[in-house]
Design an enzyme around this catalytic site. Structure first.
Site, PDB file in Angstrom:
ATOM      1  N   ASP A  51       0.820  -1.211   0.000  1.00 34.66           N
ATOM      2  CA  ASP A  51       0.000   0.000   0.000  1.00 34.66           C
ATOM      3  C   ASP A  51       0.854   1.261   0.000  1.00 34.66           C
ATOM      4  O   ASP A  51       1.622   1.497   0.936  1.00 34.66           O
ATOM      5  CB  ASP A  51      -0.892  -0.037   1.248  1.00 34.66           C
ATOM      6  CG  ASP A  51      -2.018   0.963   1.186  1.00 34.66           C
ATOM      7  OD1 ASP A  51      -2.170   1.647   0.166  1.00 34.66           O
ATOM      8  OD2 ASP A  51      -2.772   1.052   2.171  1.00 34.66           O
ATOM      9  N   ASP A  52       0.733   2.058  -1.036  1.00 36.34           N
ATOM     10  CA  ASP A  52       1.458   3.328  -1.164  1.00 36.34           C
ATOM     11  C   ASP A  52       2.967   3.157  -1.292  1.00 36.34           C
ATOM     12  O   ASP A  52       3.730   4.035  -0.890  1.00 36.34           O
ATOM     13  CB  ASP A  52       1.149   4.264   0.015  1.00 36.34           C
ATOM     14  CG  ASP A  52      -0.213   4.937  -0.113  1.00 36.34           C
ATOM     15  OD1 ASP A  52      -0.970   4.567  -1.026  1.00 36.34           O
ATOM     16  OD2 ASP A  52      -0.521   5.813   0.708  1.00 36.34           O
TER      17      ASP A  52
ATOM     18  N   CYS B  47      -5.992   3.974  -3.496  1.00 41.91           N
ATOM     19  CA  CYS B  47      -6.068   2.605  -2.990  1.00 41.91           C
ATOM     20  C   CYS B  47      -7.275   1.810  -3.469  1.00 41.91           C
ATOM     21  O   CYS B  47      -7.140   0.788  -4.141  1.00 41.91           O
ATOM     22  CB  CYS B  47      -6.071   2.628  -1.460  1.00 41.91           C
ATOM     23  SG  CYS B  47      -4.711   3.505  -0.700  1.00 41.91           S
TER      24      CYS B  47
ATOM     25  N   LYS C 255      -5.521  -5.730   4.007  1.00 39.42           N
ATOM     26  CA  LYS C 255      -6.361  -4.602   3.601  1.00 39.42           C
ATOM     27  C   LYS C 255      -7.351  -5.011   2.511  1.00 39.42           C
ATOM     28  O   LYS C 255      -6.966  -5.595   1.505  1.00 39.42           O
ATOM     29  CB  LYS C 255      -5.466  -3.469   3.101  1.00 39.42           C
ATOM     30  CG  LYS C 255      -6.236  -2.270   2.550  1.00 39.42           C
ATOM     31  CD  LYS C 255      -5.323  -1.096   2.323  1.00 39.42           C
ATOM     32  CE  LYS C 255      -6.066   0.039   1.650  1.00 39.42           C
ATOM     33  NZ  LYS C 255      -5.309   1.307   1.640  1.00 39.42           N
TER      34      LYS C 255
ATOM     35  N   HIS D 232     -10.611  -2.659   1.839  1.00 35.94           N
ATOM     36  CA  HIS D 232     -10.909  -1.279   1.437  1.00 35.94           C
ATOM     37  C   HIS D 232     -11.949  -1.172   0.319  1.00 35.94           C
ATOM     38  O   HIS D 232     -11.929  -0.227  -0.453  1.00 35.94           O
ATOM     39  CB  HIS D 232      -9.622  -0.551   1.027  1.00 35.94           C
ATOM     40  CG  HIS D 232      -9.741   0.942   1.189  1.00 35.94           C
ATOM     41  ND1 HIS D 232      -8.773   1.821   0.747  1.00 35.94           N
ATOM     42  CD2 HIS D 232     -10.726   1.714   1.740  1.00 35.94           C
ATOM     43  CE1 HIS D 232      -9.137   3.065   1.012  1.00 35.94           C
ATOM     44  NE2 HIS D 232     -10.335   3.017   1.618  1.00 35.94           N
TER      45      HIS D 232
END
Length: 277
Positions: A37-38, A76, A127, A129
């Site tokens: 993530d990121d 995301c 995650k 999301h």
């Protein structure tokens, strides 16, 4: 160093496993999809970062089939919606990360739906999301084994109150349960448990290992950030510390696959979701 804002790195285990797959064509291959993530294109040593040490991911990169013109969505949830459905994210109802713009539209067919219909065990760790409530939860969208945090990251409002990356409470098959250890380690530990159980049951698996790291807040395990203290231009050394911890877990994951005899029949994919923090 090439910190392109919407470019990802994607790789799969290279030649030797593919040869084994050809010989074992009667056995469906396992699929292990790891997404961080990121973590941006430039947040890997193998992509030219002169400071960050990522030996496990560098090794995977060197042995992999690589998508060098691989693009993802700007944030995301849209990336995850496209990944889960194979469709442009806006067509699935997901075009942002909050205020209901992240809810995957009911009726969309997911990767987990397809694998489960084909006799695979399906599991998600980390995650999601794409919705925290019915009918948008991962257990509503094809996943049998679910271990996730809430919302788009640990410490966000939809997450379990008081979580701080270590010894936290996550949602296991819809019920809150406390786990010991650092969040990334917990995701990898339980993904490996799931794969072990699948192998014991002689069932192929689709394992979606989706970490919240290195998303903000940059709370790396003690000691992981120390090599990056004082790096010029690095706003928070915890960001690199989280990636260092991810890299250690990737090394541990590959050793696990080899030790369990799963590497030869498992397609391992690594990708990042959008631009760097």
């Amino acid at each position: 160093m090439r910190p392109l804002s919407r470019r990802g790195f994607l790789g799969a285990l290279s030649a030797a496993p593919y040869r084994s797959l050809a010989r074992a064509s009667q056995t469906p291959p396992n699929v292990l999809l790891v997404i961080t993530d990121d973590q941006g294109y430039g947040d890997l040593a193998c992509h030219g970062n002169p400071v960050l040490k990522t030996p496990a991911l560098d090794s995977l990169h060197a042995r992999s089939a690589r998508f060098t013109n691989f693009h993802v969505s700007p944030t995301c949830a849209p990336t995850r919606a496209a990944l889960m459905t194979g469709r442009y994210n806006n067509a699935t109802g997901v075009w942002h990360t909050y205020m209901s713009r992240h809810l995957l539209r009911p009726g969309e067919v997911t990767l987990a739906d397809c694998f489960r219909a084909s006799g695979y065990r399906t599991g998600i760790f980390g995650k999601w999301h794409l919705g925290d409530n019915h009918p948008c939860r991962p257990q509503d969208r094809g996943f049998e084994e679910v271990l996730i945090h809430g919302g788009g990251g640990v410490w966000q409002a939809p997450d379990y109150f008081g979580n701080d990356y270590a010894n936290d409470t996550y949602f296991h098959n819809g019920k809150p349960r406390r786990f010991s250890g650092f969040c990334t380690d917990v995701w990898f530990d339980n993904a490996m448990r799931f794969m072990t159980e699948s192998a014991a049951a002689r069932k192929p698996f689709f394992c979606y290992l989706s970490t919240n790291a290195p998303h903000w807040p940059f709370w790396a395990p003690e000691g992981e950030s120390d090599p990056y203290l004082g790096v010029k231009g690095l706003r928070d050394p915890g960001f690199y510390g989280l990636i260092a911890n991810l890299d250690r877990n990737m090394a541990r994951l590959e050793k696990f696959l080899e030790a369990r005899g799963l590497a030869a029949n498992t397609i391992l994919i690594f990708m990042t979701d959008n631009g760097s923090s």
